[in-house]
Design an enzyme around this catalytic site. Structure first.
Site, PDB file in Angstrom:
ATOM      1  N   ASP A   2      38.544 -23.332 -50.898  1.00  0.00           N
ATOM      2  CA  ASP A   2      37.287 -22.969 -51.578  1.00  0.00           C
ATOM      3  C   ASP A   2      36.722 -21.727 -50.907  1.00  0.00           C
ATOM      4  OD1 ASP A   2      34.538 -23.162 -52.717  1.00  0.00           O
ATOM      5  OD2 ASP A   2      35.243 -25.138 -53.360  1.00  0.00           O
ATOM      6  N   ASN A   3      36.086 -20.868 -51.687  1.00  0.00           N
ATOM      7  CA  ASN A   3      35.414 -19.705 -51.071  1.00  0.00           C
ATOM      8  C   ASN A   3      33.934 -19.981 -50.819  1.00  0.00           C
ATOM      9  OD1 ASN A   3      34.210 -19.514 -53.568  1.00  0.00           O
ATOM     10  ND2 ASN A   3      34.994 -17.481 -54.063  1.00  0.00           N
TER      11      ASN A   3
ATOM     12  N   CYS B  31      31.456 -20.245 -52.717  1.00  0.00           N
ATOM     13  CA  CYS B  31      30.427 -19.481 -53.446  1.00  0.00           C
ATOM     14  C   CYS B  31      29.450 -20.431 -54.127  1.00  0.00           C
ATOM     15  CB  CYS B  31      31.059 -18.500 -54.440  1.00  0.00           C
ATOM     16  SG  CYS B  31      31.828 -19.279 -55.866  1.00  0.00           S
TER      17      CYS B  31
ATOM     18  N   GLY C 247      36.171 -22.046 -60.124  1.00  0.00           N
ATOM     19  CA  GLY C 247      35.722 -21.233 -61.249  1.00  0.00           C
ATOM     20  C   GLY C 247      34.213 -21.171 -61.243  1.00  0.00           C
TER      21      GLY C 247
ATOM     22  N   SER D 266      37.218 -27.299 -70.501  1.00  0.00           N
ATOM     23  CA  SER D 266      35.895 -27.791 -70.883  1.00  0.00           C
ATOM     24  C   SER D 266      35.821 -28.044 -72.381  1.00  0.00           C
ATOM     25  CB  SER D 266      34.874 -26.717 -70.498  1.00  0.00           C
ATOM     26  OG  SER D 266      33.617 -26.999 -71.054  1.00  0.00           O
TER      27      SER D 266
ATOM     28  N   TYR E  19      31.645 -17.944 -70.927  1.00  0.00           N
ATOM     29  CA  TYR E  19      32.247 -18.955 -70.055  1.00  0.00           C
ATOM     30  C   TYR E  19      33.343 -19.721 -70.804  1.00  0.00           C
ATOM     31  CZ  TYR E  19      32.783 -23.568 -67.973  1.00  0.00           C
ATOM     32  OH  TYR E  19      33.325 -24.735 -67.485  1.00  0.00           O
TER      33      TYR E  19
ATOM     34  N   LYS F 223      37.644 -20.066 -70.328  1.00  0.00           N
ATOM     35  CA  LYS F 223      38.420 -21.319 -70.254  1.00  0.00           C
ATOM     36  C   LYS F 223      39.530 -21.321 -71.297  1.00  0.00           C
ATOM     37  CE  LYS F 223      36.526 -23.341 -66.877  1.00  0.00           C
ATOM     38  NZ  LYS F 223      37.290 -23.675 -65.679  1.00  0.00           N
TER      39      LYS F 223
ATOM     40  N   PHE G 230      33.957 -33.349 -70.683  1.00  0.00           N
ATOM     41  CA  PHE G 230      32.709 -33.323 -71.443  1.00  0.00           C
ATOM     42  C   PHE G 230      31.552 -33.100 -70.438  1.00  0.00           C
ATOM     43  CE2 PHE G 230      33.643 -33.585 -75.933  1.00  0.00           C
ATOM     44  CZ  PHE G 230      35.017 -33.489 -75.823  1.00  0.00           C
TER      45      PHE G 230
ATOM     46  N   ARG H 231      24.879 -35.953 -75.962  1.00  0.00           N
ATOM     47  CA  ARG H 231      26.074 -35.482 -75.273  1.00  0.00           C
ATOM     48  C   ARG H 231      26.911 -36.662 -74.799  1.00  0.00           C
ATOM     49  NH1 ARG H 231      24.319 -31.673 -77.263  1.00  0.00           N
ATOM     50  NH2 ARG H 231      23.871 -29.607 -76.433  1.00  0.00           N
TER      51      ARG H 231
ATOM     52  N   ASP I 151      22.280 -24.229 -77.984  1.00  0.00           N
ATOM     53  CA  ASP I 151      22.549 -25.672 -77.869  1.00  0.00           C
ATOM     54  C   ASP I 151      23.036 -26.253 -79.199  1.00  0.00           C
ATOM     55  OD1 ASP I 151      22.082 -26.263 -75.259  1.00  0.00           O
ATOM     56  OD2 ASP I 151      20.083 -27.119 -75.550  1.00  0.00           O
TER      57      ASP I 151
END
Ligand code: NAD
Ligand code: WQD
Length: 337
Positions: free
Chosen positions: A31-32, A34, A82, A124, A148, A152, A177, A230, A294
């Site tokens: 991992d960086n 960030c 990511g 995603s 984004y 993906k 999800f 959702r 949305d």
């Protein structure tokens, strides 16, 4: 199996590390930092009672990846690393294409060089875009509506092409999800920088008193109670989905796509009520305009994952809320000490 987790100290990576290590796999994190920090790896060690190697580095550093894959005799990679903020991706598209797409190409280049050809990719549900029908199955047309989501989809397409070019590749594209919840220990969970964009971390910060109220983005959608619905999936169920995907890949070449969701839509009000139940207090809310971009409702058809991976969720919104509350208390305690 020896497994490298890029983005391994992030939210989903850290929970997956616990599940894989507890299942007897040897895990290495890269991992960086960030969007995470090294202390997460110490807490993963505490939960698993193991010393899991954690390397600071960037997936765009192909040389470091070659070295890591070789040194730890890695047999499979789970690629979580990511950037994921939808709004920021529209403002800084080059940053997103560089990190998410160029980063994936760098990783795949390194894997090819050392002949490690098994990979699970964090995709995603965002790749589906405006629903043509619901629930989304894996055959639903792909038309992401933000930068984004396009990063993906591009990585998905690269992986499909790679599998076509060389039958030795074993690839799963996992379309998550809405991941929520935390490990039952309360030691790891989602820890976003700044003001959260997503519903669950926002609710948690209202409960902590860090934010004054929850804005409910619209209550006039054509849904059961008018608020957005959702498919909230417990992060530990999601983590177990990765274990199932890796064992599937032991016997399957090529590239296969799976939705990882519950199949059950939950509204903003329902998630809020479940959290209020867990934390024992009513939380302040304000009705706000609909948030741009949305969708009213989307959720998964998870049947394919059940059939091929033998995986299905075992946790619901009550588990999501109690584990999130435990994590909130632990984090508030850390901040206060
Ligand atoms: P996260 O930000 O908590 O974890 C990602 C990790 O990757 C972070 O620890 C970050 O420091 C690291 N990272 C980012 N760029 C890197 C780079 N170039 N090199 C090395 N490390 C890097 O996010 P998460 O929620 O755990 O998401 C993991 C993956 O799942 C991401 O690819 C995300 O797009 C995808 N995903 C997340 C969700 C969600 O809602 N959380 C939903 C669908 C898909
Ligand atoms: C959920 C619901 C909001 C915040 C995002 C990304 C998606 C994926 C998961 C990575 C919606 C409502 C929210 C708030 C609210 N990430 N809401 N008040 O938008 O479904 O998905 O995260 O791949 O790509 O787009 O999740 O948690 O932001 O919103 O009322 O303060 O909560 O309107 O109905 P979303 P979310």
């Amino acid at each position: 199996m020896n497994i490298l987790l890029t983005g391994g100290t992030g939210y989903i990576g850290s929970h997956t590390a616990v599940v894989l290590a507890n299942a007897g796999h040897s895990v290495v994190l890269l991992d960086n930092f960030c969007n995470s920090n090294r202390s997460v790896s110490e807490r993963i060690n505490q939960i698993t009672n193991q010393m899991i190697p954690c390397i600071e580095g960037d997936v765009r550093d192909t040389g470091l990846l070659v070295k890591t894959l070789t040194e730890f005799k890695i047999e499979a990679v789970i690629h979580f690393a990511g950037l994921k903020a939808v709004g920021e991706s529209g403002q800084e598209p080059l940053k997103y294409y560089d990190n998410n797409v160029a980063g994936s190409i760098s990783l795949l280049e390194a894997m090819k060089q050392v002949n490690v050809k098994t990979i699970v990719f964090s995709s995603s549900a965002t790749v589906y875009g405006e629903p043509q029908y619901l629930p989304y199955d894996e055959e639903h047309p792909l038309n992401p509506i933000n930068t984004y989501g396009r990063t993906k989809l591009q990585v998905e397409e690269i992986l499909q092409d790679l599998a076509k070019s060389d039958p030795q590749w074993r690839i799963t594209l996992l379309r998550y999800f809405n991941p929520v919840g935390a490990h039952e220990s309360g030691l790891i969970g989602e820890d976003p920088n700044g003001i959260p964009n997503n519903l669950m971390p926002y609710i948690m910060q209202v409960a902590s008193g860090k934010l004054p109220h929850l804005n409910i983005f619209g209550n006039d959608y054509d849904t059961r109670d008018g608020t957005g619905e959702r498919d909230y999936i417990h992060v530990m169920d999601l983590a177990e989905g990765h274990l199932a995907a890796l064992s599937f890949l032991q016997n399957h070449q090529g590239c296969e796509t799976f939705n990882l969701g519950t199949g059950k839509p939950v509204s903003v009000i329902e998630l809020l009520s479940a959290y209020e139940q867990a934390c024992g207090q009513k939380l302040p809310t304000k009705l706000a305009p609909r948030r741009e971009g949305d969708l009213p409702i989307y959720y998964a058809k998870p049947n394919k994952a059940k059939e091929y991976l033998g995986w299905m969720v075992t946790r619901g919104v009550a588990d999501v809320s109690t584990s999130s509350y435990r994590w909130q208390q632990m984090r508030d305690g850390l901040a206060a000490s």
